[in-house]
Design a protein around this motif. Sequence first.
Motif, PDB file in Angstrom:
ATOM      1  N   ALA A 194     -11.500  24.728   8.255  1.00  0.00           N
ATOM      2  CA  ALA A 194     -11.693  23.303   7.972  1.00  0.00           C
ATOM      3  C   ALA A 194     -12.749  23.103   6.886  1.00  0.00           C
ATOM      4  N   LYS A 195     -13.715  24.027   6.819  1.00  0.00           N
ATOM      5  CA  LYS A 195     -14.730  23.939   5.763  1.00  0.00           C
ATOM      6  C   LYS A 195     -14.091  24.144   4.388  1.00  0.00           C
ATOM      7  N   LEU A 196     -13.034  24.961   4.334  1.00  0.00           N
ATOM      8  CA  LEU A 196     -12.306  25.129   3.067  1.00  0.00           C
ATOM      9  C   LEU A 196     -11.630  23.807   2.689  1.00  0.00           C
ATOM     10  N   VAL A 197     -11.097  23.110   3.689  1.00  0.00           N
ATOM     11  CA  VAL A 197     -10.501  21.786   3.451  1.00  0.00           C
ATOM     12  C   VAL A 197     -11.576  20.827   2.945  1.00  0.00           C
ATOM     13  N   HIS A 198     -12.744  20.913   3.578  1.00  0.00           N
ATOM     14  CA  HIS A 198     -13.878  20.075   3.186  1.00  0.00           C
ATOM     15  C   HIS A 198     -14.224  20.289   1.708  1.00  0.00           C
TER      16      HIS A 198
ATOM     17  N   GLY B   2     -12.200  21.337  -0.547  1.00  0.00           N
ATOM     18  CA  GLY B   2     -11.106  20.744  -1.313  1.00  0.00           C
ATOM     19  C   GLY B   2     -11.261  19.235  -1.459  1.00  0.00           C
ATOM     20  N   ILE B   3     -11.735  18.586  -0.380  1.00  0.00           N
ATOM     21  CA  ILE B   3     -11.938  17.134  -0.418  1.00  0.00           C
ATOM     22  C   ILE B   3     -13.024  16.777  -1.425  1.00  0.00           C
ATOM     23  N   GLU B   4     -14.132  17.535  -1.371  1.00  0.00           N
ATOM     24  CA  GLU B   4     -15.234  17.256  -2.297  1.00  0.00           C
ATOM     25  C   GLU B   4     -14.785  17.413  -3.740  1.00  0.00           C
ATOM     26  N   LYS B   5     -13.958  18.437  -3.966  1.00  0.00           N
ATOM     27  CA  LYS B   5     -13.452  18.674  -5.320  1.00  0.00           C
ATOM     28  C   LYS B   5     -12.588  17.493  -5.763  1.00  0.00           C
ATOM     29  N   LYS B   6     -11.733  17.067  -4.854  1.00  0.00           N
ATOM     30  CA  LYS B   6     -10.799  15.980  -5.148  1.00  0.00           C
ATOM     31  C   LYS B   6     -11.541  14.672  -5.406  1.00  0.00           C
ATOM     32  N   LEU B   7     -12.547  14.383  -4.559  1.00  0.00           N
ATOM     33  CA  LEU B   7     -13.265  13.118  -4.685  1.00  0.00           C
ATOM     34  C   LEU B   7     -14.351  13.181  -5.757  1.00  0.00           C
ATOM     35  N   GLY B   8     -14.725  14.412  -6.131  1.00  0.00           N
ATOM     36  CA  GLY B   8     -15.763  14.567  -7.145  1.00  0.00           C
ATOM     37  C   GLY B   8     -17.135  14.157  -6.673  1.00  0.00           C
ATOM     38  N   LYS B   9     -17.347  14.176  -5.356  1.00  0.00           N
ATOM     39  CA  LYS B   9     -18.691  13.879  -4.845  1.00  0.00           C
ATOM     40  C   LYS B   9     -18.868  14.570  -3.501  1.00  0.00           C
ATOM     41  N   PRO B  10     -20.116  14.871  -3.128  1.00  0.00           N
ATOM     42  CA  PRO B  10     -20.320  15.526  -1.837  1.00  0.00           C
ATOM     43  C   PRO B  10     -20.068  14.572  -0.663  1.00  0.00           C
ATOM     44  N   VAL B  11     -19.447  15.075   0.394  1.00  0.00           N
ATOM     45  CA  VAL B  11     -19.311  14.289   1.623  1.00  0.00           C
ATOM     46  C   VAL B  11     -19.803  15.140   2.786  1.00  0.00           C
ATOM     47  N   LYS B  12     -20.284  14.466   3.813  1.00  0.00           N
ATOM     48  CA  LYS B  12     -20.795  15.174   4.992  1.00  0.00           C
ATOM     49  C   LYS B  12     -19.642  15.821   5.752  1.00  0.00           C
ATOM     50  N   PHE B  13     -19.923  16.958   6.393  1.00  0.00           N
ATOM     51  CA  PHE B  13     -18.942  17.641   7.229  1.00  0.00           C
ATOM     52  C   PHE B  13     -19.400  17.522   8.679  1.00  0.00           C
ATOM     53  N   GLU B  14     -18.631  16.799   9.492  1.00  0.00           N
ATOM     54  CA  GLU B  14     -19.068  16.558  10.874  1.00  0.00           C
ATOM     55  C   GLU B  14     -18.098  17.130  11.890  1.00  0.00           C
ATOM     56  N   LEU B  15     -18.661  17.603  13.004  1.00  0.00           N
ATOM     57  CA  LEU B  15     -17.835  18.131  14.091  1.00  0.00           C
ATOM     58  C   LEU B  15     -17.855  17.175  15.274  1.00  0.00           C
ATOM     59  N   LYS B  16     -16.678  16.999  15.882  1.00  0.00           N
ATOM     60  CA  LYS B  16     -16.610  16.242  17.141  1.00  0.00           C
ATOM     61  C   LYS B  16     -15.802  17.079  18.119  1.00  0.00           C
ATOM     62  N   GLU B  17     -16.151  17.007  19.388  1.00  0.00           N
ATOM     63  CA  GLU B  17     -15.376  17.797  20.354  1.00  0.00           C
ATOM     64  C   GLU B  17     -14.011  17.169  20.600  1.00  0.00           C
TER      65      GLU B  17
ATOM     66  N   ARG C 191      -2.270  15.589   3.434  1.00  0.00           N
ATOM     67  CA  ARG C 191      -1.601  16.759   3.994  1.00  0.00           C
ATOM     68  C   ARG C 191      -1.463  17.864   2.943  1.00  0.00           C
ATOM     69  N   ASN C 192      -1.111  17.464   1.725  1.00  0.00           N
ATOM     70  CA  ASN C 192      -1.036  18.441   0.641  1.00  0.00           C
ATOM     71  C   ASN C 192      -2.376  19.134   0.437  1.00  0.00           C
ATOM     72  N   LEU C 193      -3.439  18.334   0.449  1.00  0.00           N
ATOM     73  CA  LEU C 193      -4.766  18.893   0.224  1.00  0.00           C
ATOM     74  C   LEU C 193      -5.079  19.961   1.274  1.00  0.00           C
ATOM     75  N   VAL C 194      -4.767  19.633   2.552  1.00  0.00           N
ATOM     76  CA  VAL C 194      -5.015  20.583   3.640  1.00  0.00           C
ATOM     77  C   VAL C 194      -4.152  21.837   3.457  1.00  0.00           C
ATOM     78  N   ASP C 195      -2.853  21.618   3.203  1.00  0.00           N
ATOM     79  CA  ASP C 195      -1.935  22.743   3.030  1.00  0.00           C
ATOM     80  C   ASP C 195      -2.338  23.644   1.865  1.00  0.00           C
ATOM     81  N   PHE C 196      -2.671  23.026   0.751  1.00  0.00           N
ATOM     82  CA  PHE C 196      -3.016  23.823  -0.432  1.00  0.00           C
ATOM     83  C   PHE C 196      -4.292  24.617  -0.183  1.00  0.00           C
ATOM     84  N   ALA C 197      -5.224  24.026   0.565  1.00  0.00           N
ATOM     85  CA  ALA C 197      -6.449  24.756   0.890  1.00  0.00           C
ATOM     86  C   ALA C 197      -6.110  26.008   1.712  1.00  0.00           C
TER      87      ALA C 197
END
Lengths: 247, 288
Positions: free
Chosen positions: B68-72, B74-89, B239-245
């Motif tokens: 999921a951190k790899l997806v994270h 990918g998201i930062e790359k796509k958005l061009g800015k840092p975003v927080k990575f949070e875990l929930k149970e 979904r593409n972003l997740v899959d490609f990651a």
Amino acid sequence: MTLLLALQYQFEWSVLWTAPYGRWLLQGIVTTLEISALAWLLAAALGGLFGAFRTMSGLGPRGLAAAYVEFFRNVPLLVWMFFWYFGVPQVLPATAQDWLNRHGGEFVAAVVALGVYHGARLAEVVRAGIQSVPPTQLEAALSTGLTVGQAYRRVLVPIAVRLIVPPLTNESLNLLKNSSLALTISVTEVTFMTRQIEAYTAKGFEAITAGTLIYLGLCLVVAAVMSRVERRLAIPGLVVRTEGAEH
Amino acid sequence: MRTHARKGSAAVLALSILLAGVVPAWAETTLEKVARTGSFVIGTRTGSPPFGFIDKNNQWGGFSVDLAKLVHAGIEKKLGKPVKFELKESTPTTRIPLLTSGAVDLIAGTMTITRARRESLDFSVVFFVTGAQFLVKKGSPIRGLRDIGGKRIGAQQGSTNEKVIREKHPQAQLVVFPDQPAAFTALAQGKIDAYTNDGVQLAGLKAKAPNPAEWDVVGEFYTYEPYGMAMRKNDSDFRNLVDFAMMEAIEGGEYQKLYDKWFGPRGEVPYPLSESALIFLQMQVIPR
């Protein structure tokens, strides 16, 4: 409601009565009522006994009752569930453990956990009921020549019982609602079944809504029964608070 | 009776508040939501080593979390800015509502992709392959599916194996627990005769047990459990972003590194990657 219609969620209320889900819900209701009723009987017995103990003059019974109340009332019910299911059987002899494993130990644990916890809370209700009978009532009863036993049986208890009914209603409703915690120890009660339906159909909204309505319905029935009891017990001229506490 | 009428209207009011509360912002895509809130929230397990679990040092992580951190990234790359990575149970019973209500953006745990679940959720490509088996005390007469008649078989609520046992093997006495630690404790105390779950999870429980030698993972796979990451439906950009990651991780060797870290001989749960599973994973990587 229009907001809801705008959602992309496909409501499918039929999952609540199609096979096997409808049957599961009914089974859940039966189990919930079973553990609640048995736990209620246990709680009433313990509550009556220790509540009376707390009003006695002897240090022994009073101390014992105080210890019971403070011990069981001040620990979360969920912890008691685990305690009676995962904790207590471990220290029992192997034969008892085997018996429990084969005969629904989770059911026993749920009933005992609910019973002792609500028993402790009921003991306080009973104590308050007995102590709110004015001592002058007893004095008056004794002065008419009744023996102590008669005065208790014919004067104190009848008044105390009427005082106890409203908070007892409240505690009964709490017990019924708290029975839902038994799902954590694999008891297949209503909440367990709603989660089960949700897991099978992914229709969480419908399943949980059904659960809330079932508890609401059961509680309203219990409250109605108890208010009938209250009315039946009412003595013309004896004013007893009829305002139950908040549910 | 007046109090009852009051209670009734209060219930209606409470229910309408409830209804209002479950209206998620469906209008926005996951990427828009992450951009707006500045954080990417994943739902994962706390007791499923090594996918998502809390280790001895109280650190929460695992194989699924690392993916999921790899997806994270990918998201930062796509958005061009840092975003927080949070875990929930998340657990099998909570993960679907968590996702649909918008509380989490991605389930990265141990979720099997099924056709029924695909009706209400979208899944990534398969990131792990396993199947259902049984965990038993050493020396147990249960060696597989044919020995479970009349036995108390523990399962986890909301899992696919629970369903299979309930529907296809009613001769077993099913005992269902909301979470895995409770089921394992019940097994250790003899309350159930066997615990069924995906083989790799059982290997994880065995590895984490106080005395791993007293446990056996037995039986042929009686189900096929392809794990995928779950997300809200109809959001193909995300979904593409997740899959490609995932694909980039598999083709770039990152996946194998992570696999070795968690499942290798010195990993949390030794579980060799079979030849066929590796080929299957590689076949999912579509050309650029």
